[in-house]
Enzyme design. Structure first.
Site, mmCIF file in Angstrom:
data_model
loop_
_atom_site.group_PDB
_atom_site.id
_atom_site.type_symbol
_atom_site.label_atom_id
_atom_site.label_comp_id
_atom_site.label_asym_id
_atom_site.label_seq_id
_atom_site.Cartn_x
_atom_site.Cartn_y
_atom_site.Cartn_z
ATOM 1 C CB SER A 1 21.620 30.405 89.405
ATOM 2 O OG SER A 1 22.713 31.308 89.316
ATOM 3 N N GLY A 2 19.565 33.359 88.942
ATOM 4 C CA GLY A 2 19.076 34.534 89.659
ATOM 5 C C GLY A 2 17.667 34.263 90.168
ATOM 6 C CB ALA B 1 13.883 35.220 86.767
ATOM 7 C CE LYS C 1 27.912 34.081 81.601
ATOM 8 N NZ LYS C 1 28.159 34.817 80.356
ATOM 9 C CD GLN D 1 23.255 48.828 96.607
ATOM 10 O OE1 GLN D 1 22.740 49.949 96.689
ATOM 11 N NE2 GLN D 1 24.559 48.653 96.579
ATOM 12 C CD GLU E 1 14.084 51.670 95.164
ATOM 13 O OE1 GLU E 1 13.884 51.299 93.985
ATOM 14 O OE2 GLU E 1 14.745 51.011 95.979
ATOM 15 C CG ASP F 1 26.061 34.413 77.367
ATOM 16 O OD1 ASP F 1 26.811 34.952 76.535
ATOM 17 O OD2 ASP F 1 26.381 34.250 78.555
ATOM 18 C CG HIS G 1 21.134 53.217 89.406
ATOM 19 N ND1 HIS G 1 21.442 54.217 90.296
ATOM 20 C CD2 HIS G 1 20.174 52.470 89.996
ATOM 21 C CE1 HIS G 1 20.696 54.073 91.389
ATOM 22 N NE2 HIS G 1 19.918 53.018 91.224
ATOM 23 N NE ARG H 1 16.514 53.456 88.691
ATOM 24 C CZ ARG H 1 16.523 52.207 89.154
ATOM 25 N NH1 ARG H 1 16.827 51.219 88.361
ATOM 26 N NH2 ARG H 1 16.223 51.956 90.405
ATOM 27 C CG HIS I 1 21.005 49.625 87.298
ATOM 28 N ND1 HIS I 1 21.753 48.946 88.246
ATOM 29 C CD2 HIS I 1 19.712 49.596 87.752
ATOM 30 C CE1 HIS I 1 20.948 48.557 89.234
ATOM 31 N NE2 HIS I 1 19.708 48.919 88.944
ATOM 32 N NE ARG J 1 14.707 47.740 86.077
ATOM 33 C CZ ARG J 1 15.145 47.938 87.318
ATOM 34 N NH1 ARG J 1 14.351 47.726 88.349
ATOM 35 N NH2 ARG J 1 16.379 48.328 87.533
ATOM 36 C CB SER K 1 14.080 44.236 87.887
ATOM 37 O OG SER K 1 14.758 44.761 88.986
ATOM 38 C CG LEU K 2 14.793 41.920 92.788
ATOM 39 C CD1 LEU K 2 15.127 41.989 94.279
ATOM 40 C CD2 LEU K 2 15.738 40.951 92.107
HETATM 41 C C1 SIN Z 1 18.461 50.555 93.478
HETATM 42 O O1 SIN Z 1 18.533 50.068 94.596
HETATM 43 O O2 SIN Z 1 18.580 51.758 93.255
HETATM 44 C C2 SIN Z 1 18.221 49.659 92.323
HETATM 45 C C3 SIN Z 1 16.849 49.202 92.353
HETATM 46 C C4 SIN Z 1 16.437 48.817 90.981
HETATM 47 O O3 SIN Z 1 17.260 48.810 90.063
HETATM 48 O O4 SIN Z 1 15.254 48.574 90.804
#
Ligand code: SIN
Length: 543
Positions: A36-37, A39, A58, A70, A137, A232, A253, A299, A360, A395, A400-401
């Site tokens: 339910s995220g 994706a 679950k 965040q 970022e 899972d 992270h 990262r 992370h 990544r 990711s979102l």
């Molecule tokens: C973060 O806010 O540092 C995480 C962002 C991410 O993992 O892409």
């Protein structure tokens, strides 16, 4: 020429429990989504309104990793930016392992998906001209992260869950654990589930099953991931015959709060994007010694630099310093971080924030093509559960979102295009039976899980080598043999089996990759080896 290398994941029981579809309660759907995220929910929203859709999760619907994101979502909106610059940055961070076709889809389809989020009412921060505010970022060459303060994932998830909850064609079942994919003649027929206790089995039959169940951060004792991230999806995909790829690439992270009472609260990379600097325990900046991009280096580079600095200075943390910024700015821009730190007596407008790297994100997962398809007909994967090659070995922040959106919609669109055919296949009940002689024995799955998490954190972390990995493998194999053939009595037991399956493959992949690349760093093979070594490492059960 680098090649994909196939490796044997060993023999797996095909199913975790005995059952016979003749005796199971069941329901039919056109499309079942596990997770339910962002994706999972966005896939449901992208599918046609006349498709009968089920989302299972679950835990409660709002418990997932996306909610905790965040920073934001990467999209090239600045007038000097472009999808091709975003493509270049993604490939640079991915350290040679990205799939270029998948990355092209990601960057080219970003804008239209963000426009869709805005139509759903996601309230991103905007500048005085009402344009979406863009921040920076790590490893991005441009300001291209859109955000809602420092709670972007929550804002997106709340909005999308709100939207999906109003749809008559979508059913949501919480506290429903996906045990295994039901397959017949190599085709996906649906999913076998149970209630939280593992006592009531039920089959959901559907021609299309999408795994959006997230990653495997819980393999580690220190992780920003929620308790539900036990991998899972990858484990059930493996048992059903799908492939897993890039498992050795686990992202740490760099800046997670280091406080006696909390060592898994993320301090977003966006804080460094807004000018925060890293200092060692003597108060000295150190990133310039490690990379020309300093605090905004990829990262994996920043995490390793912090790790080395901690070792050199004999400390278990470093500091993040944003105290030069105005207090009101910090309260507005990072309200979650500001308040959380304050609750531990840290005023980020005055004090250094103690931080250390921690697990992370899982770059590896269920291998898919750039349409989310796996090698099992009717079975798709998306989001952190999937590995379509967009992240490569590391990544890029805030991709990711975006991945969940772009590839969720690609899957939703395929359902739309093939709905007539899906409707013809819907409604057929397969006959599947699995019986094995199990031993009945109590197992202390909580302490076994802790032991697993401890050894993964210690030996399979930011820095690995043959010795640490072999020791981890020995302990994991011991844990596996303790529960081998024991009858499953609870979903926590199923999670433990899934975690041990994945952990052994993460370690095996890390042993096989005798080089350092992206997030995978081996002290015994510190160099990246583009000449002689493998590209992606792919596992399949039983050879
Ligand atoms: C973060 O806010 O540092 C995480 C962002 C991410 O993992 O892409």
């Amino acid at each position: 020429m680098l090649e994909i290398k196939k490796a044997d994941a060993g023999t797996q029981d095909r199913y975790l429990v005995n059952f016979d579809t003749e005796n199971l309660p069941y329901e039919f759907f056109d499309l079942v989504i596990i997770g339910s995220g962002i994706a999972g929910v966005y896939t449901a929203l992208s599918a046609p309104r006349n498709a009968r859709i089920l989302i299972i999760t679950k835990e409660a619907i709002e418990v997932n990793n996306s909610v905790l994101a965040q920073g934001g979502i990467a999209v090239s909106l600045d007038q000097n930016d472009s999808p091709s610059l975003h493509f270049k940055d993604t490939l640079f961070a991915g350290a040679g392992l990205c799939d270029e076709n998948a990355v092209k889809a990601l960057v080219n389809e970003a804008t239209e998906n963000i426009a869709t989020l805005c139509l759903y009412g996601v309230n991103f921060d905007r500048d005085e001209g009402n344009r979406l505010s863009l921040t920076r970022e790590a490893a991005h060459s441009m300001n291209r992260i859109i955000h809602t303060g420092d709670a972007t994932g929550k804002e997106v998830c709340d909005t999308l869950v709100g939207a999906v909850s109003t749809l008559n064609n979508v059913t949501i079942r919480e506290q429903t654990f996906a045990i295994d994919i039901l397959t017949e003649n190599g085709e996906c027929k649906g999913v076998l589930t149970s209630n939280e206790e593992g006592t009531e089995l039920k089959a959901y039959y559907a021609p299309v099953l999408v795994c959006a169940s997230g990653g495997y951060g819980q393999l580690y004792s220190k992780t920003t991931n929620p308790e539900v991230a036990t991998g899972d999806g990858a484990a059930l995909a493996l048992r059903a015959g799908a492939e897993l790829m890039d498992l050795e690439f686990v992202q740490f992270h760099p800046t997670v709060l280091f406080h006696p009472d909390n060592q898994n609260f993320l301090i977003s990379e966006a804080v460094r994007g807004e000018g925060a600097v890293l200092r060692n325990n003597k108060g000295e900046r150190f990133m310039e010694k490690y990379h020309p991009m300093k605090e905004l280096a990829p990262r994996d580079v920043v995490s390793r630099a912090i790790f080395q600095e901690m070792q050199k200075t004999g400390s278990n943390h470093v500091f993040l310093d944003i105290a030069h910024k105005d207090k009101e700015f910090l309260r507005q821009r990072f309200p979650t971080i500001y308040n959380k730190c304050l609750s531990y007596g840290i005023d980020i407008a005055k004090d250094f924030i103690p931080v250390a790297p921690c697990q992370h994100y899982s770059m590896g997962g269920i291998r898919t093509d750039e349409w989310g398809r796996t090698r099992i007909l009717g079975f798709y994967a998306v989001g952190e559960a999937a590995c379509n090659g967009i992240h490569g070995a590391n990544r890029l922040a805030s991709n990711s979102l975006l991945e969940g959106l772009v590839f969720g919609r690609r899957i939703g669109r395929q359902v739309q295009e093939n709905l007539d055919e899906i409707k013809i296949r819907e409604g057929f009940k397969p006959r599947i039976r699995f019986v094995k002689e199990w031993v009945e024995r109590d197992i202390d799955y909580l302490s076994m899980k802790k032991k697993l998490q401890g050894i993964m954190t210690l030996n399979v972390g930011i820095i690995r080598n043959e010795e640490s990995l072999s020791e981890a493998m020995e302990i994991i194999s011991g844990l596996k043999s303790e529960i081998e053939g024991v009858k499953v009595v609870h979903t926590h037991h199923m999670e433990l089996i899934n975690m041990l399956t994945l952990a052994s493959l993460v370690v095996k992949a890390a042993i096989l990759r005798q080089e350092s690349r992206g997030a995978h760093y081996r002290t015994d093979y510190p160099a990246t080896d583009d000449q002689n070594w493998l590209k992606n490492l792919v596992f399949q059960a039983g050879g």
